[in-house]
Scaffold this active site. Structure first.
Site, PDB file in Angstrom:
ATOM      1  N   SER A   1       0.840  -1.205   0.000  1.00  0.00           N
ATOM      2  CA  SER A   1       0.000   0.000   0.000  1.00  0.00           C
ATOM      3  C   SER A   1       0.875   1.255   0.000  1.00  0.00           C
ATOM      4  O   SER A   1       1.710   1.417  -0.878  1.00  0.00           O
ATOM      5  CB  SER A   1      -0.960  -0.043   1.197  1.00  0.00           C
ATOM      6  OG  SER A   1      -1.904   1.010   1.113  1.00  0.00           O
TER       7      SER A   1
ATOM      8  N   HIS B   1      -8.125   1.271  -1.244  1.00  0.00           N
ATOM      9  CA  HIS B   1      -7.997   0.326  -2.358  1.00  0.00           C
ATOM     10  C   HIS B   1      -9.353  -0.206  -2.815  1.00  0.00           C
ATOM     11  O   HIS B   1      -9.484  -1.372  -3.183  1.00  0.00           O
ATOM     12  CB  HIS B   1      -7.042  -0.820  -2.002  1.00  0.00           C
ATOM     13  CG  HIS B   1      -5.705  -0.322  -1.539  1.00  0.00           C
ATOM     14  ND1 HIS B   1      -4.830   0.327  -2.376  1.00  0.00           N
ATOM     15  CD2 HIS B   1      -5.109  -0.324  -0.317  1.00  0.00           C
ATOM     16  CE1 HIS B   1      -3.756   0.690  -1.702  1.00  0.00           C
ATOM     17  NE2 HIS B   1      -3.904   0.311  -0.452  1.00  0.00           N
TER      18      HIS B   1
END
Length: 305
Positions: free
Chosen positions: A86, A190
């Site tokens: 991430s 996400h």
């Protein structure tokens, strides 16, 4: 072969940067970065409470700064591959020379602000599912309207969606899932909920000075190696609204012949996953400067290999 990785959001804990400020030049470097991005990294890394550093706009720059600070403390490192989970992918881009440290911190500051703004539209969050099989979990999540936002391997998938959808998941777990653990994040990262942040990052990326990576770069979008700095930054932009496939990253590490993995500060999460998915690979997580000597010894042995 050495892999250097950087953790994502949720790895931060109150005061985790305090021992790192004792290293020569660390406080000055953090102060300079703080001035550059308009965020007091020293305060948030040493004095702020858990709620304050849970704020997406704070947590993301703080994690990138911590990763870069710990990477510098390792000294001269030549890894066989680099990657990040991430927001940790921005740390990896700076370490690999795709972006300068200052540019990476400016970019992650905009990322954090954009994602915080997107998260404020609807109460959303993320939760880790422990146990179960992907073929059982993914359809169940989709039935509840949730997204498998992080597929981490080693029996862990992170679901993301609205507060109501996550509550439904807690009451109706997929087959084989032992536990649902709420993560210390402030939104459904996400997923499509983050789409408004993509446009802001795309605009920010236009002014970046970008170079090709100095080391093999493994993208968390699909676990593939990427040799173009322009493509890496394009993936960073799209990453905020698309799932992280850390399971595929670890498959690539294995295919590349990884023998050791060092996780930058605040380490622990990715080494835990590696111990299960990469058997036989030695791991070190940088949590405090006390871990540096062991990490340097591991690097000396495996980077040369």
């Amino acid at each position: 072969m050495l892999v250097l990785v950087a953790p994502g959001q949720g790895a931060q804990t109150p005061g985790f940067l305090t021992p790192w400020l004792d290293l020569p030049g660390a406080a000055d470097k953090l102060a300079a970065w703080s001035d550059a991005i308009g965020l007091d990294l020293v305060h948030y890394g040493t004095q702020a409470d858990a709620d304050a550093i849970r704020d997406t706009a704070v947590a993301q720059p703080l994690l990138v700064a911590a990763g870069l600070l710990s990477a510098a403390a390792l000294g001269d490192v030549t890894p066989g591959a680099v990657a990040g989970h991430s927001v940790g992918e921005i740390t990896a881009t700076a370490f690999a020379g795709v972006l300068s440290e200052e540019a990476a911190l400016g970019f992650v500051r905009k990322r954090g602000l954009g994602m915080a703004e997107a998260a404020a539209v609807t109460p959303t969050g993320m939760a880790a599912l422990l146990g179960g099989e992907p073929q059982d979990i993914v359809p169940h999540l989709e039935k509840l309207g949730l997204t498998p936002a992080n597929v981490n391997g080693s029996g862990q998938i992170v679901a993301a969606g609205t507060a109501e959808q996550l509550a439904a998941l807690e009451a109706d777990k997929p087959e084989g899932v032992r536990r649902v653990v709420t993560l210390k994040v402030a939104g459904a990262f996400h997923t499509h909920h983050m789409a408004p942040a993509v446009a802001a990052l795309d605009e920010a990326a236009k002014s970046l000075v970008i170079a090709d990576p100095a080391y093999t770069y493994v993208s968390n979008a699909d676990g593939k190696t990427v040799a173009s700095g322009q493509e890496i930054v394009a993936r960073l932009v799209n990453q905020v609204s698309n799932p992280v496939r850390w399971d595929l990253c670890m498959e690539t590490f294995n295919e590349l012949g990884a023998t050791a993995l060092v996780e930058l500060c605040p380490g622990g999460t990715l080494t835990g996953l590696a111990k299960r998915a990469m058997p036989g690979v030695k791991t070190i997580a940088l949590k405090t400067p006390a871990d540096l000597d062991a990490a340097r010894a591991l690097i000396a042995e495996h980077a040369s290999a």
